[in-house]
Design a protein around this motif. Structure first.
Motif, PDB file in Angstrom:
ATOM      1  N   ASN A 199      -4.291  23.516 -13.002  1.00 63.19           N
ATOM      2  CA  ASN A 199      -4.196  22.941 -11.679  1.00 63.19           C
ATOM      3  C   ASN A 199      -4.792  21.536 -11.702  1.00 63.19           C
ATOM      4  N   VAL A 200      -3.942  20.566 -11.817  1.00 61.76           N
ATOM      5  CA  VAL A 200      -4.418  19.188 -11.936  1.00 61.76           C
ATOM      6  C   VAL A 200      -4.345  18.518 -10.575  1.00 61.76           C
ATOM      7  N   THR A 201      -5.436  17.936 -10.167  1.00 55.04           N
ATOM      8  CA  THR A 201      -5.453  17.254  -8.877  1.00 55.04           C
ATOM      9  C   THR A 201      -5.665  15.765  -9.098  1.00 55.04           C
ATOM     10  N   ILE A 202      -4.802  15.003  -8.496  1.00 55.91           N
ATOM     11  CA  ILE A 202      -4.914  13.553  -8.622  1.00 55.91           C
ATOM     12  C   ILE A 202      -5.124  12.967  -7.234  1.00 55.91           C
ATOM     13  N   GLY A 203      -6.162  12.196  -7.099  1.00 56.60           N
ATOM     14  CA  GLY A 203      -6.450  11.581  -5.808  1.00 56.60           C
ATOM     15  C   GLY A 203      -5.687  10.274  -5.667  1.00 56.60           C
ATOM     16  N   ILE A 204      -5.244   9.995  -4.458  1.00 56.46           N
ATOM     17  CA  ILE A 204      -4.571   8.720  -4.182  1.00 56.46           C
ATOM     18  C   ILE A 204      -5.433   8.003  -3.156  1.00 56.46           C
ATOM     19  N   GLU A 205      -6.163   7.009  -3.609  1.00 54.83           N
ATOM     20  CA  GLU A 205      -7.172   6.395  -2.754  1.00 54.83           C
ATOM     21  C   GLU A 205      -6.641   5.147  -2.077  1.00 54.83           C
ATOM     22  N   LEU A 206      -6.031   5.347  -0.936  1.00 58.69           N
ATOM     23  CA  LEU A 206      -5.432   4.218  -0.225  1.00 58.69           C
ATOM     24  C   LEU A 206      -6.463   3.181   0.205  1.00 58.69           C
ATOM     25  N   ASN A 207      -7.680   3.652   0.434  1.00 64.59           N
ATOM     26  CA  ASN A 207      -8.795   2.755   0.699  1.00 64.59           C
ATOM     27  C   ASN A 207      -8.848   1.611  -0.304  1.00 64.59           C
ATOM     28  N   LYS A 208      -8.707   1.986  -1.560  1.00 68.27           N
ATOM     29  CA  LYS A 208      -8.793   1.009  -2.654  1.00 68.27           C
ATOM     30  C   LYS A 208      -7.639   0.011  -2.577  1.00 68.27           C
ATOM     31  N   PHE A 209      -6.438   0.509  -2.225  1.00 67.72           N
ATOM     32  CA  PHE A 209      -5.288  -0.389  -2.101  1.00 67.72           C
ATOM     33  C   PHE A 209      -5.579  -1.485  -1.085  1.00 67.72           C
ATOM     34  N   PHE A 210      -6.135  -1.067   0.071  1.00 72.02           N
ATOM     35  CA  PHE A 210      -6.362  -2.053   1.123  1.00 72.02           C
ATOM     36  C   PHE A 210      -7.579  -2.928   0.861  1.00 72.02           C
ATOM     37  N   SER A 211      -8.452  -2.489  -0.031  1.00 76.43           N
ATOM     38  CA  SER A 211      -9.551  -3.412  -0.365  1.00 76.43           C
ATOM     39  C   SER A 211      -9.109  -4.410  -1.433  1.00 76.43           C
ATOM     40  N   ASP A 212      -8.108  -4.032  -2.256  1.00 76.55           N
ATOM     41  CA  ASP A 212      -7.642  -4.953  -3.312  1.00 76.55           C
ATOM     42  C   ASP A 212      -6.516  -5.876  -2.851  1.00 76.55           C
ATOM     43  N   VAL A 213      -5.815  -5.485  -1.784  1.00 80.02           N
ATOM     44  CA  VAL A 213      -4.734  -6.334  -1.276  1.00 80.02           C
ATOM     45  C   VAL A 213      -5.239  -7.004  -0.011  1.00 80.02           C
ATOM     46  N   ASN A 214      -5.145  -8.306   0.034  1.00 81.51           N
ATOM     47  CA  ASN A 214      -5.562  -9.011   1.228  1.00 81.51           C
ATOM     48  C   ASN A 214      -4.438  -8.938   2.262  1.00 81.51           C
ATOM     49  N   SER A 215      -4.510  -7.920   3.109  1.00 86.03           N
ATOM     50  CA  SER A 215      -3.386  -7.707   4.032  1.00 86.03           C
ATOM     51  C   SER A 215      -3.378  -8.713   5.181  1.00 86.03           C
ATOM     52  N   LEU A 271       1.615  -6.001  -6.618  1.00 82.83           N
ATOM     53  CA  LEU A 271       1.271  -4.917  -5.693  1.00 82.83           C
ATOM     54  C   LEU A 271       1.442  -3.556  -6.371  1.00 82.83           C
ATOM     55  N   ALA A 272       2.506  -3.443  -7.176  1.00 79.98           N
ATOM     56  CA  ALA A 272       2.740  -2.179  -7.882  1.00 79.98           C
ATOM     57  C   ALA A 272       1.596  -1.902  -8.860  1.00 79.98           C
ATOM     58  N   GLU A 273       1.090  -2.962  -9.470  1.00 81.74           N
ATOM     59  CA  GLU A 273      -0.026  -2.792 -10.412  1.00 81.74           C
ATOM     60  C   GLU A 273      -1.295  -2.347  -9.685  1.00 81.74           C
ATOM     61  N   ILE A 274      -1.491  -2.877  -8.488  1.00 82.27           N
ATOM     62  CA  ILE A 274      -2.648  -2.441  -7.690  1.00 82.27           C
ATOM     63  C   ILE A 274      -2.453  -0.994  -7.248  1.00 82.27           C
ATOM     64  N   PHE A 275      -1.234  -0.675  -6.816  1.00 85.87           N
ATOM     65  CA  PHE A 275      -0.942   0.680  -6.340  1.00 85.87           C
ATOM     66  C   PHE A 275      -1.245   1.710  -7.428  1.00 85.87           C
ATOM     67  N   LYS A 276      -0.928   1.341  -8.654  1.00 82.07           N
ATOM     68  CA  LYS A 276      -1.173   2.248  -9.779  1.00 82.07           C
ATOM     69  C   LYS A 276      -2.654   2.605  -9.909  1.00 82.07           C
ATOM     70  N   THR A 277      -3.518   1.639  -9.616  1.00 81.80           N
ATOM     71  CA  THR A 277      -4.949   1.862  -9.850  1.00 81.80           C
ATOM     72  C   THR A 277      -5.585   2.812  -8.834  1.00 81.80           C
ATOM     73  N   ILE A 278      -4.832   3.126  -7.770  1.00 81.02           N
ATOM     74  CA  ILE A 278      -5.447   3.999  -6.758  1.00 81.02           C
ATOM     75  C   ILE A 278      -5.260   5.479  -7.081  1.00 81.02           C
ATOM     76  N   PHE A 279      -4.546   5.766  -8.171  1.00 83.71           N
ATOM     77  CA  PHE A 279      -4.384   7.155  -8.611  1.00 83.71           C
ATOM     78  C   PHE A 279      -5.558   7.508  -9.512  1.00 83.71           C
ATOM     79  N   VAL A 280      -6.330   8.488  -9.102  1.00 82.05           N
ATOM     80  CA  VAL A 280      -7.535   8.832  -9.845  1.00 82.05           C
ATOM     81  C   VAL A 280      -7.590  10.347 -10.040  1.00 82.05           C
ATOM     82  N   ILE A 281      -7.870  10.756 -11.266  1.00 80.33           N
ATOM     83  CA  ILE A 281      -7.940  12.199 -11.504  1.00 80.33           C
ATOM     84  C   ILE A 281      -9.235  12.756 -10.910  1.00 80.33           C
ATOM     85  N   GLU A 282      -9.150  13.901 -10.294  1.00 81.25           N
ATOM     86  CA  GLU A 282     -10.321  14.485  -9.609  1.00 81.25           C
ATOM     87  C   GLU A 282     -11.079  15.415 -10.544  1.00 81.25           C
TER      88      GLU A 282
END
Lengths: 338, 195
Positions: free
Chosen positions: B152-168, B184-195
């Motif tokens: 059972n693999v859980t991967i977190g998607i931390e949208l918080n991080k996306f909005f702190s790395d992208v100056n919206s 943006l795609a490269e930043i989006f990738k970094t928000i996937f974190v294994i739990e």
């Protein structure tokens, strides 16, 4: 006498198989390259072609059910829109380009004047959703088709279940478009040694080979590439062509080389339909070329043709007319009541 | 395999930087699941395309039957160039799924829409439609994780991080393939974190 009758029966069997061969849904003409379209993912089938043909002629694809594919791609004009320099869509809105003629699409690797579409299946999405064309969404087209009993029957016949999906709609339209092969002009008969050019046509063919064929390459009469053919930029349309897709400066003012097959019927000419006659087109190539940075390498050297040579060349271009394509009853209007 | 946590559509959240944010649409493709052991492929999911849509939280649970002897999981965010050039497809790849660009071919790998107090746009709206499969605008991203729990693999998607790395504040609208979309795609990738 009786023995002779038996022989005739045998010959008749031979003829039958020949007829069956001619009835193929699609065939690549002799000496043509291999088609680009991958038929294994969408193998042609009579019921799917019929469905595609009905969709092609049905304004249900547009937002207010007024514009069909055939509005801008009329069968009698090699599937383009004559008399209109720029094609128009729902609510009399006018686009920025001249609709291209549709034929021999199985050999094309990209679509639209700027090559924005990479696959025949996906081509129809573009006019369906363009605000100046059909202004609709594929989602809504599918919904409308799902509510139509006529279409339910057609989808059932073609796919074994009555559900319309985006994939099925697009693949069916592809099926119909793939059957639009034009390979039966006088030029083709000459190439296949079944006819011969007049002296004037022959002169014109020689002029064509020398001046035109590196872009308008046989047998498709296009090299399928993108070129800047020295047209001045239209200041109102501001259409820079392929650069919109690649965002690369070297593609500025480049447009896809169109086929010359059936040129007699596909006027007006050029991506913005600026020339009404073949004569105007030839005058552009001899005297109107503008030397932009991205001008085609193949047009760097001035093309010199006198008035007689232009007439000869035009005479040859008219041998590319394929009446069996233009007036093929299999390509004409059809609705699901038929 | 991937479980979404507390994020709900249309709810108001306050980010670390005090921006208040509301997500109205969040959909993306993940594809090409590959299971590896010591860098060697032990299993590849066939026809491996998944569309995750926050409207349907079940889409965030992916079931894959794979052998046990793996140590790493690899997958892509987005649709690869082969599938992008293959013509019309059905199922979750059907262009009626709202994840396909019509004016210039190609799948939208990720759609993220909503409002943020940081966006000085009409109604504070932001729209990120990230796609593009042709060089130099290929936005497909590949991720690889060490697998700890193999059932059972859980991967977190931390949208918080996306909005702190992208100056919206300045970067709020993206709807075509471009170098910026790749970033943006490269930043989006970094928000996937294994739990």
């Amino acid at each position: 006498m009786k023995i002779k009758l038996l022989l005739i029966l045998l010959i008749f069997t031979g003829l039958m198989s020949f007829v069956a061969h001619k009835d193929l849904l699609f065939f690549a003409p002799k000496k043509w390259p291999k088609p680009v379209y991958n038929f294994t993912n969408n193998s042609l089938d009579k019921t799917k072609i019929k469905l595609g043909r009905i969709l092609f002629y049905d304004p249900i694809l547009s937002k207010n059910n007024t514009i069909s594919c055939a509005n801008c791609h009329s069968p009698y004009n090699a599937f383009t829109h004559v008399d209109h320099a720029l094609s128009h869509g729902i609510g009399d809105s006018i686009g920025i380009r001249n609709s291209p003629a549709l034929m021999n699409l199985a050999w094309h690797k990209s679509f639209m004047w700027d090559g924005a579409v990479n696959h025949l299946d996906m081509q129809a999405l573009s006019p369906i959703s363009h605000l100046d064309e059909m202004g609709e969404t594929i989602e809504n087209v599918v919904l409308k088709l799902q509510q139509s009993n006529g279409y339910k029957r057609l989808f059932y016949k073609a796919y074994g279940d009555s559900l319309a999906t985006g994939e099925r709609v697009l693949k069916s339209i592809s099926q119909f478009m793939l059957t639009l092969v034009s390979s039966n002009s006088k030029y083709d008969s000459v190439i296949n040694m079944k006819a011969s050019f007049s002296i004037q046509e022959k002169k014109g063919y020689t002029i064509f080979l020398k001046n035109c064929s590196s872009c308008h390459t046989e047998p498709l009469f296009t090299n399928l590439n993108f070129e800047n053919n020295g047209l001045s930029l239209d200041k109102d349309l501001k259409d820079y062509g392929r650069i919109k897709v690649t965002q690369s400066a070297k593609d500025s003012l480049k447009f896809k080389v169109p086929t010359l097959r059936n040129i007699e019927f596909t006027y007006p000419y050029m991506h913005d339909g600026r020339f009404k006659t073949i004569g105007e087109v030839l005058n552009h190539y001899t005297d109107g070329i503008i030397h932009y940075k991205t001008l085609s390498q193949l047009l760097q050297k001035k093309i010199k043709l006198n008035a007689d040579e232009k007439v000869d060349l035009t005479t040859f271009l008219l041998t590319l007319t394929d009446k069996s394509f233009l007036f093929n009853p299999k390509f004409g209007y059809l609705n699901f009541r038929q | 395999m991937i479980a979404h946590q507390s994020l709900k559509l249309d709810s108001l959240y306050t980010l670390f930087n005090k921006d208040s944010i509301r997500i109205t649409n969040f959909k993306f493709y993940i594809s090409n699941f590959t299971f590896l052991k010591n860098g060697q492929i032990v299993f590849k999911e066939k026809n491996s395309f998944h569309l995750l849509d926050l409207k349907d939280t079940n889409s965030f649970k992916i079931h894959i039957k794979s052998p046990q002897n793996y140590t790493q999981i690899q997958f892509c965010i987005g649709i690869d160039s082969v599938a992008n050039s293959a013509g019309a497809m059905g199922g979750i790849l059907d262009p009626t799924k709202g994840m396909y660009w019509t004016w210039q071919n190609g799948y939208i790998n990720m759609k993220l829409e909503g409002t943020s107090s940081a966006c000085k746009t009409r109604n504070n709206e932001f729209v990120y439609h990230i796609g593009g499969y042709q060089y130099p605008f290929n936005s497909l991203q590949s991720l690889i994780f060490k697998a700890v729990n193999k059932q059972n693999v859980t991967i977190g998607i931390e949208l918080n991080k996306f909005f702190s790395d992208v100056n919206s504040n300045t970067n709020h609208t993206m709807m075509s393939p471009s170098l910026q979309a790749v970033k943006l795609a490269e930043i989006f990738k970094t928000i996937f974190v294994i739990e």
